[in-house]
Design an enzyme around this catalytic site. Structure first.
Site, PDB file in Angstrom:
ATOM      1  N   ASP A 703      68.346   6.012  53.431  1.00  0.00           N
ATOM      2  CA  ASP A 703      69.438   5.318  54.127  1.00  0.00           C
ATOM      3  C   ASP A 703      68.902   4.382  55.192  1.00  0.00           C
ATOM      4  OD1 ASP A 703      70.909   7.000  52.582  1.00  0.00           O
ATOM      5  OD2 ASP A 703      71.633   8.272  54.218  1.00  0.00           O
ATOM      6  N   LYS A 778      78.538   6.876  69.052  1.00  0.00           N
ATOM      7  CA  LYS A 778      78.066   6.509  67.719  1.00  0.00           C
ATOM      8  C   LYS A 778      79.030   5.595  66.972  1.00  0.00           C
ATOM      9  CE  LYS A 778      76.488   8.342  63.282  1.00  0.00           C
ATOM     10  NZ  LYS A 778      76.132   9.541  62.490  1.00  0.00           N
ATOM     11  N   ASP A 935      74.264   0.761  51.947  1.00  0.00           N
ATOM     12  CA  ASP A 935      72.953   0.792  52.616  1.00  0.00           C
ATOM     13  C   ASP A 935      72.251   2.126  52.379  1.00  0.00           C
ATOM     14  OD1 ASP A 935      74.629   2.376  54.100  1.00  0.00           O
ATOM     15  OD2 ASP A 935      73.975   1.648  56.048  1.00  0.00           O
TER      16      ASP A 935
END
Length: 1002
Positions: A703, A778, A935
């Site tokens: 990732d 985050k 991704d």
């Protein structure tokens, strides 16, 4: 016929046991298991209208489904007074099949023959066998089989099954539905059927009869109903089936409260009716005269006279039929579809007509569909019969805008309760394919054999659709190749994990992030007049109902996923055709069980081809396990992650051997089902005398580290940003979220030293400084590259603070969230100054273009044309029989603000999509299995090192091109009179450093 004692045909939910079936009526057990699902109405109704029985001499196989029904089934057919022709087909495939003889399309005949009823009389031989043509197709099949490592016979068998899956599911279910109706009429009893199946059987006949009456009414001279011009164009059976299935499908996949907006349901039902009308017209225009004497007698004399009078018409129809035949021989279904569209010169109905027709059909369904609670619920009183659906108006209050009212169709709670248990009876569109998808070669050429497939999901954006259609084929070759590569990856179901999922689900869920299958209880009203207590009770009732609605929606979702997994688990392998969104990101076309889905989906999927672990495979399995367990372990160095796995080998063995009876260590993972799959692989490898030779099917993920910021750092050649997101090698992975959190704490500590009497931020800083961690910031950091606003950041942080319960007062919570959001965005701006400047430049360019009332357009590095779809929507009121509906239409006016704010994230998405597709093609050329989720790149454990090298090389290759310079040049070329801002300053980061970065993707 159903008993006429009730106002409409009503079936109890728990019907009596069925009588023994009459001979020759019921299909074999295998087809019984396949029959009633959520049927695409087109194929169900066409087969309903084309019944054949053993009492009639059978026609050639390809014509069986197109014969008129026998007298025994006339009750299922529309009134003979209505002007329907004897033949009706349900799709372009069926339409073309009528024009093709069995000798010409042998393969299609084999694909269809299993759906016809068993006949005691032998089928007549085909007409004089002409020399077989189409040998070129055999060469194509041979090449395709060799390419995918199959024998010709294996590939051909799978291809025939794939054709059946795409074209016959409706006919199989329709045949059983028809036979159940006939059985029910004969015995005056409802068979013992699954829940939704029994509902459909109860609703179908009264709904159809009312549609027949409505068709007769609007067919009278002088009828002025707004839906009248469209209502007599299809048989009532077809319209009834479309209405029921479309509405129930929308209710099942909705928001979980058992309702759907009228405008959505009406337009979708009306659109489906129009689609069937066009195919029906095409069939009537191009049908061949039957060679049967009975059919000849049935042909109207007037048509023969007309064709004799005008031989050009007959000649043109013969030419068209010949063309259809040739195309069907080559399986060129999309070209046949194009012929349908070309031959139908009627104007499209438009959204107004869709809404009017759909609204009237929904209104009739509301009036005729009833439901009866089980006897146990009404034992001491007269059986209760109530409407299955109701129409109601709702009001939505909106901040700083006047409230809006809209209509919804709401199903009865008894209908809603059964929806989450009926996925196994649904026909699910766009199932995974048994053979590799057809290679993409154009906008609508590729993927499925028969189902409509488009390379881009444009959602009605006309300019985007036209841009892709006009793009030269040579320009799109890289896109085609990448999608073909993604679609060629072969998957299978991990039966061991699926067994565990089934055990948990059958026991009520609640484990491994599976939703609880039971609803929360609704609090009883307290016996008090205290308004405070009553207010508290009302709040708790609302919360409980909201929770139950969410659980219902999640249960429906899990049931759909498991229905697909169970259906595919015995297959040796299957494939996911892919297409794109308008930005160029790739997605599987199947909507439920795919590798872009939840942990449940990913846990039960694995590569069909297994590969030996080799020297490095076991190491990558250990790292992968730590990544899946997460909880901070995934932020350690690779050695740290390996150590974590080796320290928990006893837990891993226990998880693999006794997943539910043992210590259940795997349930503590962030992705429990994927963790369990890896535990099983590691256990098998370590117990093998030679771990290197153990065959592994598990995909191992690599990732990106906050991938959006990685692309911004590369665009700006930003050294500081590159270090923060792992474009530069380090001893352990840099954690951008922790970095931002650290900077936020520094700013808050500085503010906390100020005087609270003069600075309100001081008190908030003191309150929050101990609450700041990576989890708090985050989501804001992740969405910063997608243009998150201050308000969005405030709401994200407010949710995190509310979860912790540290601040009870709502106004104080709001103030603290405002302050934390402001500080977080400040820290982001400091750490990613170059990214912010590029974001601003992209937004400024978009504003210059949008102010000229033009959408922003650009070309991705792989040659895909992108047009932002954001336009102002106009409102249009139309009066229907159900209510006044507000239709939204795209206008010529672009949304300037939306064009500006959406461009930076959309542009970056087009870059990460290009990187993934470049990597996919390169991996395929190296012989690697590859799957991608934006991704996150997946391959076998033994091939991770090779994939890591390739994805770094492709990232460097992508940014070797002057991307921003090319973008500015394209803008200036398209708008030579406009002045664009100069390019932002860039740093001196060396992109070659990415090749040596251990944790760039990890």
């Amino acid at each position: 016929m159903l008993p006429a004692a009730t106002p409409a045909a009503v079936l109890p939910i728990s019907p009596p046991s069925p009588p023994p079936p009459p001979p020759l009526l019921l299909p074999p057990p295998k087809s019984l298991a396949l029959m009633w699902r959520r049927l695409p109405s087109r194929r169900l109704a066409s087969a309903l209208l084309s019944a054949s029985t053993p009492h009639l001499p059978p026609p050639p196989p390809l014509h069986r489904l197109l014969l008129p029904a026998p007298a025994a089934a006339t009750k299922i057919l529309p009134s003979p007074r209505l002007p329907w022709g004897p033949r009706f087909a349900s799709s372009s495939a069926a339409a073309a099949a009528e024009a093709v003889s069995s000798s010409e399309v042998d393969e299609l005949h084999h694909a269809l023959e299993d759906t016809t009823l068993a006949d005691p009389t032998p089928t007549p031989p085909p007409v004089a066998a002409a020399p077989r043509r189409g040998r070129g197709r055999g060469k194509v099949v041979t090449e395709a089989a060799a390419q995918h490592g199959m024998t010709c016979s294996r590939y051909s068998a799978l291809r025939r099954r794939q054709i059946r899956i795409e074209t016959e599911a409706w006919e199989q279910a329709a045949r059983e539905y028809r036979e159940l109706l006939a059985d029910m009429c004969q015995h005056k009893l409802a068979p013992n059927l699954p829940y939704v199946k029994s509902l459909f059987l109860g609703w179908f006949e009264p709904l159809r009869d009312r549609i027949v009456a409505e068709q007769e009414l609007v067919g009278e001279r002088g009828a002025r109903a707004s839906h009248a011009p469209y209502f007599n164009l299809l048989p009532a059976d077809m319209m009834a089936v479309i209405t029921m299935h479309k509405l129930m499908g929308l209710l099942m996949t909705g928001n979980g409260d058992g309702s759907v907006r009228v405008i959505q349901a009406a337009c979708q039902i009306g659109e489906a009716i129009e689609h069937e009308v066009r195919i029906h017209k095409f069939l009537e225009k191009t049908k061949k005269k039957s060679t049967k004497q009975a059919d000849k007698a049935a042909e109207p004399e007037a048509e023969a006279n007309a064709q004799a009078a005008d031989p050009d018409i007959a000649k043109e129809q013969q030419r068209l039929r010949k063309k259809v035949t040739e195309l069907m021989k080559k399986q060129k279904v999309r070209q046949v579809r194009h012929l349908v569209k070309k031959q139908d010169n009627a104007r499209p109905w438009g959204q107004d007509a869709h809404a009017k027709v759909g609204s009237r059909l929904i209104e009739i369904l509301i009036e005729t569909a009833h439901i009866q609670p089980p006897a146990s619920q009404s034992a001491d009183s007269t059986p209760e019969i109530r409407p299955a659906f109701t129409h109601e108006m709702r009001t939505v209050a909106r901040e700083q805008q006047k409230s809006r009212r809209y209509g919804v169709i709401k199903c009865d709670p008894l209908v809603r309760q059964g929806l989450d248990r009926t996925a196994k009876h649904m026909v699910i569109p766009y199932m995974p394919m048994l053979i590799p998808p057809i290679n993409w070669t154009g906008y609508d050429k590729g993927a499925h054999l028969f189902l409509p497939s488009y390379i881009m999901r444009t959602h009605g954006a006309r300019q985007q659709r036209e841009a892709v259609k006009r793009a030269p084929k040579e320009q799109m070759q890289s896109i085609f190749e990448a999608l073909n590569t993604l679609g060629s990856t072969k998957w299978r179901v991990n039966k061991k994990v699926l067994t565990i999922v089934d055990r948990i689900w059958s026991s009520g869920g609640r484990l491994a992030d599976l939703v609880d299958r039971a609803d929360v209880s609704i609090p009883e009203k307290p016996d008090t007049e205290d308004e405070a207590e009553l207010k508290k009770w009302r709040w708790s009732v609302r919360s409980a109902k909201k929770e139950n609605s969410e659980r219902h929606s999640q249960r429906c979702d899990v049931e759909l996923k498991l229905a697909v997994a169970r259906k595919m688990k015995e297959e040796s392998g299957f494939y996911y055709p892919h297409n794109l969104d308008f930005r160029g990101r790739a997605y599987p076309m199947h909507p439920y069980l795919n590798h872009l889905g939840s942990d449940l989906c990913r846990g039960v999927l694995e590569f069909s081809e297994g590969r030996p672990l080799g020297k490095s495979g076991l190491r990558w399995l250990k790292i992968h396990l730590a990544n899946l367990y997460a909880g901070g372990v995934d932020k350690l160095s690779y050695d740290g992650r390996i150590a974590f796995t080796e320290n928990h080998l006893e837990d891993i063995f226990d998880s693999a051997n006794r997943p539910l009876e043992g210590k259940r260590w795997w349930l503590g993972a962030e992705d429990p089902f994927q963790c369990l799959a890896v535990c099983m692989d590691i256990t098998e490898a370590l117990r093998s005398p030679s771990p290197e030779t153990m065959i592994s099917h598990v995909p191992v993920h690599q990732d990106g580290s906050c991938n959006g910021l990685q692309h911004y750092a590369a665009l700006g050649r930003d050294k500081l940003g590159a270090i923060a997101v792992n474009l530069v090698s380090g001893e352990k992975p840099a954690d951008v979220y922790s970095g931002i959190a650290t900077r936020v704490v520094e700013i808050m500590r500085r503010d906390a030293q100020k005087d609270p009497a003069t600075d309100s931020d001081a008190a908030r800083a003191r309150l929050l400084v101990d609450q700041v961690d990576r989890k708090l910031v985050k989501q804001t950091v992740m969405t910063s590259v997608y243009g998150v606003t201050y308000v969005g950041a405030r709401e994200q942080i407010k949710r995190r603070l509310k979860e912790r319960g540290v601040i009870a007062d709502d106004s104080e919570l709001f103030g603290a969230s405002c302050y934390a959001a402001k500080v977080t965005l400040t820290a982001l701006g400091e750490m990613f100054e170059a990214a912010r400047s590029i974001m601003n430049w992209l937004g400024d360019c978009a504003k210059v273009i949008a102010c000229e009332n033009e959408p922003v357009r650009w070309m991705t590095p792989l040659g895909l044309p992108v047009v932002q779809p954001y336009r102002k929507l106009g409102r249009h009121l139309i009066k229907t029989s159900l209510q006044v509906l507000t239709l939204q239409r795209e206008t010529d006016k672009v949304m300037v603000k939306r064009q500006r704010t959406a461009f930076p994230p959309n542009f970056v998405h087009s870059l990460d999509g290009s990187h993934m597709m470049m990597t996919a093609v390169a991996c395929k050329k190296q012989g690697l299995y590859f799957a991608g989720v934006h991704d996150s790149y997946w391959t076998h454990a033994c091939d991770v090192d090779t994939m890591n090298m390739i994805l770094r090389e492709k990232f460097v290759e992508l940014y070797d091109a002057p991307i921003l310079e090319n973008l500015l040049e394209s803008f200036e070329k398209s708008f030579p009179t406009l002045k664009f801002p100069p390019l932002p300053d860039r740093g001196d980061f060396n992109m070659k450093d990415v090749l040596e970065s251990t944790y760039f993707f990890n």
